[in-house]
Design an enzyme around this catalytic site. Sequence first.
Site, PDB file in Angstrom:
ATOM      1  N   TYR A 147       0.847  -1.193   0.000  1.00  0.00           N
ATOM      2  CA  TYR A 147       0.000   0.000   0.000  1.00  0.00           C
ATOM      3  C   TYR A 147       0.879   1.238   0.000  1.00  0.00           C
ATOM      4  O   TYR A 147       1.740   1.403   0.861  1.00  0.00           O
ATOM      5  CB  TYR A 147      -0.914   0.002   1.223  1.00  0.00           C
ATOM      6  CG  TYR A 147      -1.918   1.133   1.181  1.00  0.00           C
ATOM      7  CD1 TYR A 147      -3.148   0.957   0.566  1.00  0.00           C
ATOM      8  CD2 TYR A 147      -1.618   2.386   1.712  1.00  0.00           C
ATOM      9  CE1 TYR A 147      -4.061   1.997   0.493  1.00  0.00           C
ATOM     10  CE2 TYR A 147      -2.525   3.432   1.638  1.00  0.00           C
ATOM     11  CZ  TYR A 147      -3.751   3.225   1.025  1.00  0.00           C
ATOM     12  OH  TYR A 147      -4.654   4.263   0.940  1.00  0.00           O
ATOM     13  N   ASN A 235      -3.445   5.853   6.444  1.00  0.00           N
ATOM     14  CA  ASN A 235      -4.169   6.608   7.452  1.00  0.00           C
ATOM     15  C   ASN A 235      -4.896   5.664   8.412  1.00  0.00           C
ATOM     16  O   ASN A 235      -4.720   4.455   8.387  1.00  0.00           O
ATOM     17  CB  ASN A 235      -5.135   7.593   6.789  1.00  0.00           C
ATOM     18  CG  ASN A 235      -6.184   6.894   5.937  1.00  0.00           C
ATOM     19  OD1 ASN A 235      -6.455   5.699   6.087  1.00  0.00           O
ATOM     20  ND2 ASN A 235      -6.790   7.638   5.026  1.00  0.00           N
ATOM     21  N   GLN A 280       9.827  15.899  11.284  1.00  0.00           N
ATOM     22  CA  GLN A 280       8.862  14.900  11.721  1.00  0.00           C
ATOM     23  C   GLN A 280       7.476  15.503  11.848  1.00  0.00           C
ATOM     24  O   GLN A 280       6.470  14.906  11.447  1.00  0.00           O
ATOM     25  CB  GLN A 280       9.302  14.313  13.062  1.00  0.00           C
ATOM     26  CG  GLN A 280       8.789  12.917  13.310  1.00  0.00           C
ATOM     27  CD  GLN A 280       9.317  11.938  12.279  1.00  0.00           C
ATOM     28  OE1 GLN A 280      10.413  12.097  11.777  1.00  0.00           O
ATOM     29  NE2 GLN A 280       8.531  10.938  11.946  1.00  0.00           N
ATOM     30  N   HIS A 283       4.872  15.909   8.804  1.00  0.00           N
ATOM     31  CA  HIS A 283       4.183  14.769   8.214  1.00  0.00           C
ATOM     32  C   HIS A 283       2.671  14.875   8.361  1.00  0.00           C
ATOM     33  O   HIS A 283       1.924  14.566   7.428  1.00  0.00           O
ATOM     34  CB  HIS A 283       4.638  13.466   8.878  1.00  0.00           C
ATOM     35  CG  HIS A 283       5.852  12.858   8.254  1.00  0.00           C
ATOM     36  ND1 HIS A 283       5.859  12.297   6.999  1.00  0.00           N
ATOM     37  CD2 HIS A 283       7.117  12.712   8.731  1.00  0.00           C
ATOM     38  CE1 HIS A 283       7.062  11.841   6.724  1.00  0.00           C
ATOM     39  NE2 HIS A 283       7.845  12.072   7.754  1.00  0.00           N
ATOM     40  N   GLU A 347       8.906   5.489  17.297  1.00  0.00           N
ATOM     41  CA  GLU A 347       9.211   4.995  15.957  1.00  0.00           C
ATOM     42  C   GLU A 347      10.657   5.329  15.588  1.00  0.00           C
ATOM     43  O   GLU A 347      11.402   4.484  15.088  1.00  0.00           O
ATOM     44  CB  GLU A 347       8.236   5.627  14.974  1.00  0.00           C
ATOM     45  CG  GLU A 347       8.430   5.232  13.534  1.00  0.00           C
ATOM     46  CD  GLU A 347       7.514   6.012  12.604  1.00  0.00           C
ATOM     47  OE1 GLU A 347       7.372   5.587  11.444  1.00  0.00           O
ATOM     48  OE2 GLU A 347       6.945   7.046  13.020  1.00  0.00           O
ATOM     49  N   HIS A 348      11.055   6.589  15.794  1.00  0.00           N
ATOM     50  CA  HIS A 348      12.415   7.055  15.490  1.00  0.00           C
ATOM     51  C   HIS A 348      13.038   7.621  16.763  1.00  0.00           C
ATOM     52  O   HIS A 348      12.379   8.331  17.518  1.00  0.00           O
ATOM     53  CB  HIS A 348      12.403   8.175  14.446  1.00  0.00           C
ATOM     54  CG  HIS A 348      11.595   7.897  13.228  1.00  0.00           C
ATOM     55  ND1 HIS A 348      10.270   8.279  13.107  1.00  0.00           N
ATOM     56  CD2 HIS A 348      11.923   7.286  12.057  1.00  0.00           C
ATOM     57  CE1 HIS A 348       9.827   7.913  11.910  1.00  0.00           C
ATOM     58  NE2 HIS A 348      10.802   7.303  11.265  1.00  0.00           N
ATOM     59  N   ASP A 381      14.514   8.239   6.044  1.00  0.00           N
ATOM     60  CA  ASP A 381      13.299   8.332   5.242  1.00  0.00           C
ATOM     61  C   ASP A 381      13.582   8.196   3.759  1.00  0.00           C
ATOM     62  O   ASP A 381      12.760   7.660   3.008  1.00  0.00           O
ATOM     63  CB  ASP A 381      12.602   9.671   5.501  1.00  0.00           C
ATOM     64  CG  ASP A 381      11.634   9.611   6.666  1.00  0.00           C
ATOM     65  OD1 ASP A 381      11.442   8.515   7.226  1.00  0.00           O
ATOM     66  OD2 ASP A 381      11.075  10.667   7.025  1.00  0.00           O
ATOM     67  N   GLU A 435       0.423 -36.915  29.168  1.00  0.00           N
ATOM     68  CA  GLU A 435      -0.529 -35.894  28.719  1.00  0.00           C
ATOM     69  C   GLU A 435      -1.854 -36.493  28.268  1.00  0.00           C
ATOM     70  O   GLU A 435      -2.756 -35.768  27.846  1.00  0.00           O
ATOM     71  CB  GLU A 435       0.087 -35.064  27.590  1.00  0.00           C
ATOM     72  CG  GLU A 435       1.258 -34.211  28.067  1.00  0.00           C
ATOM     73  CD  GLU A 435       1.755 -33.245  27.005  1.00  0.00           C
ATOM     74  OE1 GLU A 435       1.320 -33.363  25.827  1.00  0.00           O
ATOM     75  OE2 GLU A 435       2.561 -32.363  27.340  1.00  0.00           O
ATOM     76  N   HIS A 440      -0.415 -40.527  20.212  1.00  0.00           N
ATOM     77  CA  HIS A 440       0.911 -39.961  19.963  1.00  0.00           C
ATOM     78  C   HIS A 440       1.983 -40.968  20.390  1.00  0.00           C
ATOM     79  O   HIS A 440       2.948 -41.235  19.657  1.00  0.00           O
ATOM     80  CB  HIS A 440       1.102 -38.657  20.761  1.00  0.00           C
ATOM     81  CG  HIS A 440       0.454 -37.465  20.154  1.00  0.00           C
ATOM     82  ND1 HIS A 440      -0.900 -37.305  20.068  1.00  0.00           N
ATOM     83  CD2 HIS A 440       1.004 -36.339  19.608  1.00  0.00           C
ATOM     84  CE1 HIS A 440      -1.181 -36.154  19.506  1.00  0.00           C
ATOM     85  NE2 HIS A 440      -0.029 -35.543  19.205  1.00  0.00           N
TER      86      HIS A 440
END
Length: 459
Positions: A147, A235, A280, A283, A347-348, A381, A435, A440
């Site tokens: 995207y 978004n 920043q 944005h 994030e940064h 970036d 178990e 098994h």
Amino acid sequence: MDPSPNEVHRCYFISISDLTNRADVPGWVAALARSGEMEEDTRKAVAAILGDVRRNGLSATVDWTARLDGVRLDPTALGIPASALEAARTDLDRNQPGLMAALREMIANVRRFAEGQRDCLRDLELPLPGGGTVGERWCPLKTAGVYIPGGRAFYPSTLAMTVIPAQVAGVARIVGVTPPRPEPTLPGAWGIDPLVLACAAELGLTELYPFGGAQALGWLAYGEPAVDLVAGPGNRFVAEAKRQLIGTCGIDALAGPTELLVIADGSADPAWVAEDLLAQAEHDPDAAAVLVSADRALLQAVAAELQARVAASPRRSVLEQSLGTHGRLVCAERELAIALAQAWAPEHLELCVSDPEAWLPALTAAGALFIGNASAEAFGDYGAGPNHVLPTNRSARYTSPLGVATFLKRQSLLRLASSDAAAMAPWVERLAEAEGLVHHGRSAALRAAGAGLPAHHRP
């Protein structure tokens, strides 16, 4: 008098705040959270769109695109033709060779980094005493959707950041989607920016479609592509669509508004730090840009730089909104700066300090680190190498940047020799019985009893 909650504070109203107590860190982190008041409305809107696309497929995707983007697509000619991609690249080469060279430099750096990542992801094979092996291998996904945001602007850098790791991983089919616009660009391009088209051509991306928003992700997951994974930022509608598609397909992360924490000392240039915060903040009105320093004189100098630079900026409106709401100038000693960084997991994270290497061992939670005064986040970036699609909203505590591994899955391998099976069977049978899973145990015991016998003599 207390300000109205809707009042926009201009950046020069950001006062320097003191963080002096570790017990106050959770409150600081909570105050940096972006508003969730629209989450329920977003959830309902996205659920309606995805439900319609799941039931009605391409026709619903086209209808929602007309309703939300103002573009009535032609279902018989949706894919951006190769001629438009090549025309955009040719035009850029001819008319803006410097920009085309910059685009190619970014692509080369991102690809080099992605190839280095792939080289680190090694298949594993461990020998067993009887001659068998256990291990795992990395397998590329078959299909992936990427995207590319296109609301406020188009982002060829994000196209490169999402497509290249998928290519290096070996994904067989990569399907790109990006919102159309009513204003025409090149024939058949549905208003998509020529720079994005040129980037797609340079990357060798052959499938690019003019869909945006939740309907784009619905089409990728429920429609003909039926992708294994969707990746890329967007978004709140895109993020919510990803959330609702978990289980139908994989997702890279639930990305929210962007974040930057700068930790600085007296060695930092106030103008540099101010521009990093502005880079920043520009944005998005919901972007968060925070500076922490023990040096009050630096904080005061940065505040003055912000006031002057915002006043002169062509991005003044968005800067005043984001800095006025989510900007912070914090005076805190080193221990508390680290505590805030670890709790917020931004994030940064930029380290504009004289001894950045000494800080590194303690700073493990951020999505991406930018180490030293020269390492502006802007270089990340625009393609120094590492990916700019990063975890937000504190998810960097437990998840990683988008990369080659995003488009691979691990598959475990078990290859037993008969003697290995015979040696393991007794303790496997004992555990299975404990178990209550008797079959098994019997399955393992049969291998032990039949070890070394021809197939027609095995019990």
